[in-house]
Design a protein around this motif. Structure first.
Motif, PDB file in Angstrom:
ATOM      1  N   THR A 183       0.834  -1.209   0.000  1.00 54.34           N
ATOM      2  CA  THR A 183       0.000   0.000   0.000  1.00 54.34           C
ATOM      3  C   THR A 183       0.866   1.255   0.000  1.00 54.34           C
ATOM      4  OG1 THR A 183      -0.060   0.012   2.396  1.00 54.34           O
ATOM      5  CG2 THR A 183      -1.902  -1.084   1.284  1.00 54.34           C
ATOM      6  N   VAL A 184       0.274   2.327  -0.526  1.00 54.78           N
ATOM      7  CA  VAL A 184       0.909   3.646  -0.461  1.00 54.78           C
ATOM      8  C   VAL A 184      -0.152   4.616   0.034  1.00 54.78           C
ATOM      9  CG1 VAL A 184       2.096   5.459  -1.729  1.00 54.78           C
ATOM     10  CG2 VAL A 184       2.345   3.091  -2.466  1.00 54.78           C
ATOM     11  N   GLN A 185       0.138   5.294   1.145  1.00 57.58           N
ATOM     12  CA  GLN A 185      -0.830   6.252   1.690  1.00 57.58           C
ATOM     13  C   GLN A 185      -0.189   7.625   1.804  1.00 57.58           C
ATOM     14  OE1 GLN A 185      -2.398   4.642   5.344  1.00 57.58           O
ATOM     15  NE2 GLN A 185      -4.011   3.580   4.220  1.00 57.58           N
ATOM     16  N   MET A 186      -0.967   8.623   1.429  1.00 53.21           N
ATOM     17  CA  MET A 186      -0.499  10.003   1.566  1.00 53.21           C
ATOM     18  C   MET A 186      -1.520  10.733   2.433  1.00 53.21           C
ATOM     19  SD  MET A 186       1.810  12.178   0.433  1.00 53.21           S
ATOM     20  CE  MET A 186       1.975  13.924   0.668  1.00 53.21           C
ATOM     21  N   ASN A 187      -1.102  11.212   3.569  1.00 50.64           N
ATOM     22  CA  ASN A 187      -2.007  11.863   4.526  1.00 50.64           C
ATOM     23  C   ASN A 187      -3.232  10.987   4.800  1.00 50.64           C
ATOM     24  OD1 ASN A 187      -0.332  14.067   4.654  1.00 50.64           O
ATOM     25  ND2 ASN A 187      -1.416  15.174   3.046  1.00 50.64           N
ATOM     26  N   GLY A 188      -3.038   9.701   4.861  1.00 53.05           N
ATOM     27  CA  GLY A 188      -4.114   8.771   5.175  1.00 53.05           C
ATOM     28  C   GLY A 188      -4.909   8.283   3.984  1.00 53.05           C
ATOM     29  N   ALA A 189      -4.728   8.912   2.811  1.00 47.60           N
ATOM     30  CA  ALA A 189      -5.490   8.494   1.621  1.00 47.60           C
ATOM     31  C   ALA A 189      -4.683   7.474   0.830  1.00 47.60           C
ATOM     32  CB  ALA A 189      -5.779   9.712   0.742  1.00 47.60           C
ATOM     33  N   ASP A 190      -5.363   6.405   0.414  1.00 44.16           N
ATOM     34  CA  ASP A 190      -4.688   5.343  -0.337  1.00 44.16           C
ATOM     35  C   ASP A 190      -4.513   5.780  -1.793  1.00 44.16           C
ATOM     36  OD1 ASP A 190      -3.828   3.049  -1.595  1.00 44.16           O
ATOM     37  OD2 ASP A 190      -4.953   1.735  -0.254  1.00 44.16           O
ATOM     38  N   LEU A 191      -3.276   5.890  -2.238  1.00 43.60           N
ATOM     39  CA  LEU A 191      -3.007   6.358  -3.610  1.00 43.60           C
ATOM     40  C   LEU A 191      -3.353   5.312  -4.659  1.00 43.60           C
ATOM     41  CD1 LEU A 191       0.402   8.261  -3.385  1.00 43.60           C
ATOM     42  CD2 LEU A 191      -1.875   9.074  -2.906  1.00 43.60           C
ATOM     43  N   MET A 192      -3.370   4.058  -4.262  1.00 44.16           N
ATOM     44  CA  MET A 192      -3.583   2.997  -5.247  1.00 44.16           C
ATOM     45  C   MET A 192      -5.067   2.792  -5.568  1.00 44.16           C
ATOM     46  SD  MET A 192      -0.588   1.933  -6.024  1.00 44.16           S
ATOM     47  CE  MET A 192      -0.003   3.601  -5.803  1.00 44.16           C
ATOM     48  N   THR A 193      -5.930   3.035  -4.578  1.00 41.49           N
ATOM     49  CA  THR A 193      -7.348   2.760  -4.820  1.00 41.49           C
ATOM     50  C   THR A 193      -8.078   3.964  -5.423  1.00 41.49           C
ATOM     51  OG1 THR A 193      -7.756   3.295  -2.518  1.00 41.49           O
ATOM     52  CG2 THR A 193      -7.627   0.957  -3.071  1.00 41.49           C
ATOM     53  N   ASP A 194      -7.722   5.171  -4.997  1.00 44.65           N
ATOM     54  CA  ASP A 194      -8.384   6.353  -5.559  1.00 44.65           C
ATOM     55  C   ASP A 194      -7.355   7.154  -6.361  1.00 44.65           C
ATOM     56  OD1 ASP A 194      -9.903   8.478  -6.210  1.00 44.65           O
ATOM     57  OD2 ASP A 194     -10.451   9.061  -4.176  1.00 44.65           O
ATOM     58  N   GLU A 234       6.398  22.790   4.518  1.00 52.50           N
ATOM     59  CA  GLU A 234       5.911  22.058   5.691  1.00 52.50           C
ATOM     60  C   GLU A 234       4.929  20.954   5.348  1.00 52.50           C
ATOM     61  OE1 GLU A 234       4.251  24.933   8.261  1.00 52.50           O
ATOM     62  OE2 GLU A 234       6.179  25.725   8.897  1.00 52.50           O
ATOM     63  N   ASN A 235       4.188  21.158   4.276  1.00 50.60           N
ATOM     64  CA  ASN A 235       3.163  20.154   3.965  1.00 50.60           C
ATOM     65  C   ASN A 235       3.373  19.500   2.601  1.00 50.60           C
ATOM     66  OD1 ASN A 235       2.604  22.370   2.522  1.00 50.60           O
ATOM     67  ND2 ASN A 235       0.458  22.563   3.113  1.00 50.60           N
ATOM     68  N   THR A 236       4.624  19.484   2.153  1.00 47.45           N
ATOM     69  CA  THR A 236       4.919  18.843   0.863  1.00 47.45           C
ATOM     70  C   THR A 236       6.022  17.803   1.033  1.00 47.45           C
ATOM     71  OG1 THR A 236       4.474  20.962  -0.179  1.00 47.45           O
ATOM     72  CG2 THR A 236       5.523  19.302  -1.553  1.00 47.45           C
ATOM     73  N   VAL A 237       5.806  16.660   0.402  1.00 46.01           N
ATOM     74  CA  VAL A 237       6.862  15.650   0.362  1.00 46.01           C
ATOM     75  C   VAL A 237       7.445  15.671  -1.041  1.00 46.01           C
ATOM     76  CG1 VAL A 237       7.381  13.192   0.522  1.00 46.01           C
ATOM     77  CG2 VAL A 237       5.661  14.193   2.021  1.00 46.01           C
ATOM     78  N   VAL A 238       8.759  15.820  -1.125  1.00 47.04           N
ATOM     79  CA  VAL A 238       9.428  15.736  -2.421  1.00 47.04           C
ATOM     80  C   VAL A 238      10.260  14.463  -2.428  1.00 47.04           C
ATOM     81  CG1 VAL A 238      11.021  16.849  -4.033  1.00 47.04           C
ATOM     82  CG2 VAL A 238       9.566  18.257  -2.570  1.00 47.04           C
ATOM     83  N   ILE A 239       9.975  13.589  -3.384  1.00 41.70           N
ATOM     84  CA  ILE A 239      10.769  12.358  -3.488  1.00 41.70           C
ATOM     85  C   ILE A 239      11.726  12.545  -4.662  1.00 41.70           C
ATOM     86  CG2 ILE A 239      10.703   9.875  -3.842  1.00 41.70           C
ATOM     87  CD1 ILE A 239       8.885  10.089  -1.693  1.00 41.70           C
ATOM     88  N   LEU A 240      12.995  12.493  -4.364  1.00 38.65           N
ATOM     89  CA  LEU A 240      14.013  12.667  -5.388  1.00 38.65           C
ATOM     90  C   LEU A 240      14.722  11.340  -5.594  1.00 38.65           C
ATOM     91  CD1 LEU A 240      16.069  14.419  -7.088  1.00 38.65           C
ATOM     92  CD2 LEU A 240      17.296  14.744  -4.957  1.00 38.65           C
ATOM     93  N   SER A 241      14.544  10.774  -6.776  1.00 39.70           N
ATOM     94  CA  SER A 241      15.237   9.524  -7.068  1.00 39.70           C
ATOM     95  C   SER A 241      16.480   9.858  -7.882  1.00 39.70           C
ATOM     96  CB  SER A 241      14.295   8.631  -7.867  1.00 39.70           C
ATOM     97  OG  SER A 241      15.016   7.818  -8.732  1.00 39.70           O
ATOM     98  N   THR A 242      17.597   9.301  -7.511  1.00 33.45           N
ATOM     99  CA  THR A 242      18.841   9.645  -8.216  1.00 33.45           C
ATOM    100  C   THR A 242      19.902   8.575  -8.002  1.00 33.45           C
ATOM    101  OG1 THR A 242      20.530  11.356  -8.460  1.00 33.45           O
ATOM    102  CG2 THR A 242      19.691  11.013  -6.251  1.00 33.45           C
ATOM    103  N   HIS A 243      20.898   8.565  -8.881  1.00 34.46           N
ATOM    104  CA  HIS A 243      22.066   7.735  -8.594  1.00 34.46           C
ATOM    105  C   HIS A 243      23.286   8.650  -8.373  1.00 34.46           C
ATOM    106  CE1 HIS A 243      21.992   7.992 -13.073  1.00 34.46           C
ATOM    107  NE2 HIS A 243      23.230   8.361 -12.858  1.00 34.46           N
ATOM    108  N   ILE A 244      23.018   9.969  -8.294  1.00 33.87           N
ATOM    109  CA  ILE A 244      24.108  10.921  -8.054  1.00 33.87           C
ATOM    110  C   ILE A 244      24.090  11.279  -6.561  1.00 33.87           C
ATOM    111  CG2 ILE A 244      25.043  13.180  -8.678  1.00 33.87           C
ATOM    112  CD1 ILE A 244      23.491  12.834 -11.352  1.00 33.87           C
ATOM    113  N   VAL A 245      25.130  10.848  -5.849  1.00 35.96           N
ATOM    114  CA  VAL A 245      25.137  10.962  -4.388  1.00 35.96           C
ATOM    115  C   VAL A 245      25.087  12.431  -3.955  1.00 35.96           C
ATOM    116  CG1 VAL A 245      26.391  10.345  -2.294  1.00 35.96           C
ATOM    117  CG2 VAL A 245      26.413   8.815  -4.246  1.00 35.96           C
TER     118      VAL A 245
END
Lengths: 292, 563
Positions: free
Chosen positions: A57-68, A182-193
């Motif tokens: 599962t993946v939840q953001m602020n309690g909401a399931d991202l996969m179902t809705d 404060e209320n944002t999640v930033v996911i940064l995927s990288t292979h550059i350390v």
């Protein structure tokens, strides 16, 4: 804010890209570090609702991202690793299109938002320029601008600095750093350390679809204090030394080899001097150990 | 001695041939020319008039028509217009020009390679006619198998004529590096050539023959419609000294054009207007300052302090705005379709097709001239519209994935129906625009030929009852097929194959509205307002709705899988 639990994904070809990933991320920039083929893009695609996991599962602020998915997409800003633009449209037209798709219906608000976005990513002077004429850096900046439309709560950027020159990379880092709030999640995927050490308050290292470690960059570096050693040795001696040491990296330097090693019980050999640990040491050590 | 096959000319030549083998255009042209040959052989005037389909005269006549009528001058532009532009567009030019390759070898290799491909495409027409000699159907008159006339007339009438045209297009594309200019030239060919031929008619025979660039009807003019079939079948087409002089002069002019290209061609980047280069990236640090301090936290901190942060304005978002999203997507899809370069070729072709039957043949009014003109254009445009819908719907459906914009688009809260309908509607609108252009051309011809009064109603009725539902259905069908097959080229092959198969069935008498929803060959103008035909149209629209529903299902499956 973002809670990922036991994500598993196997492609029809049989490749198991994710093997039970679990993560918790509060607001801020989260760095996902890993070599090519580690499963980063698969995880990003799942978070961006573009790929269905086999389980988890993946939840953001309690909401399931996969179902809705529609609800998820309303709080999402996504910049994929490899994305294109309509070459015949202008930067302004492209952002206007995405703003409409994200539900910004008020014309005045939309135009104000686009102007501010173009200003923010320093593309105001190129607003009427066709996207086919944009350089790589300009495309990336436009990419982040479209991801910022609609005040997203979850921003996913997948290897955004690959292929950018140093100047553009710094500019891009600044933009991402500004974005985190404060209320944002930033996911940064990288292979550059260095991307992670520059930007992220939290990080995880992924390899072969598994999380190897999850901590802050400072914790990672602090854990190595007093254990990293460096020496410059003749090339012909490297093969003899290597099996007896926990080598982090070996680099050619002026015809000789610069070795960085981890030794917790003091100086490993006379020629070694203590070195200040950096995040790369932690990453290489972890990935090497996992490979071994 | 140096092996000529290892020269830089040969390398460029074969590379061009190789590149063309990877393009769709040559194969599409071959298919079209092959289909043309079959049509002209089996359903041309020869069968109706009792002419031998392999008589010298008919072979010569077919090549003349092929070379001029069905858009070959425009297709020549498609192949010859952009070989050099392509290198500059793809950025291969520095790799090529940093090698020891001469300007002459490069240009001649490009020209000859592409012209060779063009001739290969054209030869499919001749080869098909040549092979069809062995399979006459009953009632068709044929002479003993012949070989030489097929090759002789092909070279004299088709190859040499298009050699000059190819050189002109090649020169325009190479020297201006603008493919649009080439297509504008191609679009201007027909009016310019027709005007030139009208001028030639006023001149003496020798001058007329010497100056005729397309090399048809040199000094071999007789009215075939008034001659007996026996006379026609015995005719042997020979070329006079004037004809040979004409062909030689065309080759010489080609040489001059290529020489001009050689002398004017420059490797340097063409000058661009200042507008295109206003953005100077080196100025950017003034806008977003940063230091080269190796300590990253400090660097970001410095930036935060020294830079005025741009704050994004607060916005309100509407949760249910599907209509706005549909309109936005439609706007973008239509813009992108309008920007397709091939339209520059297709629009003149649509006008030519709608004009051809009406402008050059006797028109017998059915109910009124307007009704006959409307019926004629509707029938003439149908096949063309099928091709256009197949191509442009395929492009629209696969564009987002090909441009790698699909992940960004699919991660936005836009419904599948808005994405699908926008592409469907954009193609429908584009096709309707072409239909409108065909209709306007027909009205223009009607006025020119003084077939008055011009009544717009028959046009509206015919296009509204016949063409509009056909366009809606065909576009929906192509959307569904592309969604199902997922590969644009596989979809093209399946669609073209299906159309060819169905039309073969219809031609052989198996023609019923249940499996002919386009009503090809099943209606007359007087039927248009009758209940049975309107019912059949409803059937066509119902099929369109089913196809759209299927397309929606396929897109949803695709989006859920993320690829």
């Amino acid at each position: 804010m973002l809670v990922i639990r036991d994500l598993v994904k196997t492609y029809p070809s049989g490749v198991q890209a994710l093997k039970g990933i679990s993560l918790d991320q509060p607001a801020g920039v989260f760095g996902l570090l890993g070599p090519n083929g580690a499963g980063k893009t698969t995880l990003m695609k799942i978070l961006a609702t573009l790929l269905e996991p086999d389980s988890g599962t993946v939840q953001m602020n309690g909401a399931d991202l996969m179902t809705d998915k529609d609800h998820a997409r309303r709080m999402l800003g996504y910049l994929p690793q490899d994305f294109g633009l309509y070459p015949t449209l202008t930067a302004w037209q492209m952002l206007d299109y995405f703003a409409k798709l994200k539900g910004v219906t008020d014309r005045k608000q939309r135009h104000g938002l686009i102007d501010a976005l173009l200003d923010k990513v320093n593309l105001s002077s190129a607003r009427r320029q066709r996207l086919g004429e944009f350089s790589g850096g300009m495309r990336q900046r436009l990419g982040i601008a479209q991801a910022l439309i609609g005040d997203p709560k979850l921003i996913i950027v997948d290897e955004p600095t690959a292929g950018l020159d140093p100047e553009e990379r710094v500019r891009f880092h600044n933009l991402l750093a500004e974005t985190a709030s404060e209320n944002t999640v930033v996911i940064l995927s990288t292979h550059i350390v260095s991307d992670v050490s520059n930007l992220c308050s939290q990080m995880a290292i992924i390899r072969d679809g598994k999380i190897l470690a999850s901590c802050t960059p400072r914790q990672a570096v602090d854990g190595l204090k007093g254990t990293v050693w460096e020496a410059i040795v003749p090339r012909e001696q490297v093969a003899a030394i290597k099996p007896h040491l926990r080598v982090i990296s070996s680099q050619m330097f002026d015809g000789e080899v610069r070795l960085r090693v981890i030794a917790k019980d003091g100086r490993p050999a006379e020629e070694f001097a203590q070195a200040t640990p950096v995040l790369e040491d932690y990453y290489f050590d972890l990935v090497n150990q996992a490979a071994a | 001695m140096r092996n000529p096959f290892h020269s830089s000319f040969a390398a460029v030549f074969w590379n061009e041939v190789l590149l063309n083998t990877k393009r769709v255009a040559p194969y599409a042209l071959m298919l079209l020319f092959c289909a043309n040959a079959v049509l002209w052989w089996g359903w041309g005037p020869a069968v109706a008039k009792g002419w031998a389909t392999n008589s010298d005269f008919y072979i010569y006549r077919n090549y003349g028509g092929f070379s001029f009528i069905l858009g070959l001058p425009i297709f020549t532009a498609v192949i010859m217009g952009d070989p050099v532009i392509r290198d500059f567009r793809l950025g291969v030019d520095p790799l090529i020009f940093s090698k020891p390759v001469g300007r002459a070898s490069y240009l001649l290799g490009k020209f000859c390679g592409n012209f060779f491909v063009l001739v290969c495409c054209q030869s499919v027409f001749g080869l098909t006619l040549f092979l069809l000699q062995w399979v006459p159907f009953s009632g068709m008159v044929t002479l003993p198998v012949r070989v030489f006339p097929y090759f002789e007339h092909f070279i004299v009438v088709v190859v040499v004529s298009h050699l000059l045209l190819a050189a002109v297009y090649f020169a325009a594309g190479t020297l201006t590096r603008n493919v649009k200019i080439v297509y504008v030239l191609a679009a201007c060919f027909y009016p310019a050539f027709i005007a030139f031929v009208q001028l030639l008619k006023m001149l003496p025979l020798t001058v007329r023959v010497l100056l005729n660039p397309m090399g048809f009807n040199f000094d071999f003019e007789f009215d075939e419609w008034r001659r007996s079939a026996e006379f026609i079948n015995q005719q042997v087409v020979t070329y006079s000294w004037r004809a040979y002089a004409n062909r030689a002069s065309m080759i010489a002019i080609t040489g001059v054009v290529l020489l001009l290209v050689y002398s004017r061609f420059k490797i340097a980047e063409a000058k661009r207007s200042e507008e295109m280069t206003v953005l100077n990236l080196s100025l950017a640090p003034a806008r977003i300052p940063y230091t080269l301090d190796p300590a990253p936290q400090h660097r970001l901190l410095d930036c935060e302090e020294s830079r005025e942060r741009v704050t994004l304005p607060k916005i309100t978002r509407t949760k249910h705005s599907t209509l706005l999203k549909l309109v936005a997507a439609l706007d973008v899809d239509f813009r992108l379709l309008r920007a397709e370069r091939s339209l520059i070729v297709l629009v003149p072709l649509a006008i030519l097709i709608s004009l051809f039957d009406l402008a050059f043949y006797r028109v017998v009014p059915e109910i009124s001239y307007s009704a006959t003109y409307a019926t004629g254009t509707a029938n003439a445009l149908l096949l063309f519209l099928i091709g256009m819908i197949v191509f442009y719907t395929g492009e629209a459906i696969h564009r987002d994935r090909e441009l790698r914009i699909a992940p960004v688009l699919w991660a936005t809260p836009v419904s599948n129906s808005a994405l699908l309908l926008s592409k469907w509607l954009a193609t429908v609108l584009l096709t309707l625009a072409v239909v409108a252009m065909g209709g306007l051309t027909a009205i223009g011809v009607q006025l020119l030929r003084a077939h008055t009064p011009v009544d717009v109603r028959p046009y509206l009725v015919t296009y509204g009852v016949i063409l509009l539902p056909n366009i809606l259905f065909l576009t929906a069908l192509v959307v569904a097929l592309n969604g199902l097959l997922r590969n644009k080229y596989v979809a093209y092959v399946v669609e073209i194959g299906t159309v060819a198969g169905l039309f073969y069935l219809y031609q052989t008498g198996h023609n019923h509205w249940l499996y002919n929803p386009l009503l090809y060959d099943l209606w007359k103008y007087s039927d248009l307002t009758g209940a049975p035909l309107l019912l059949q149209r409803l059937y066509c629209l119902a099929l369109a709705a089913v196809c759209l529903a299927l397309g929606h299902l396929f897109l949803r499956a695709l989006r859920n899988r993320g690829h």
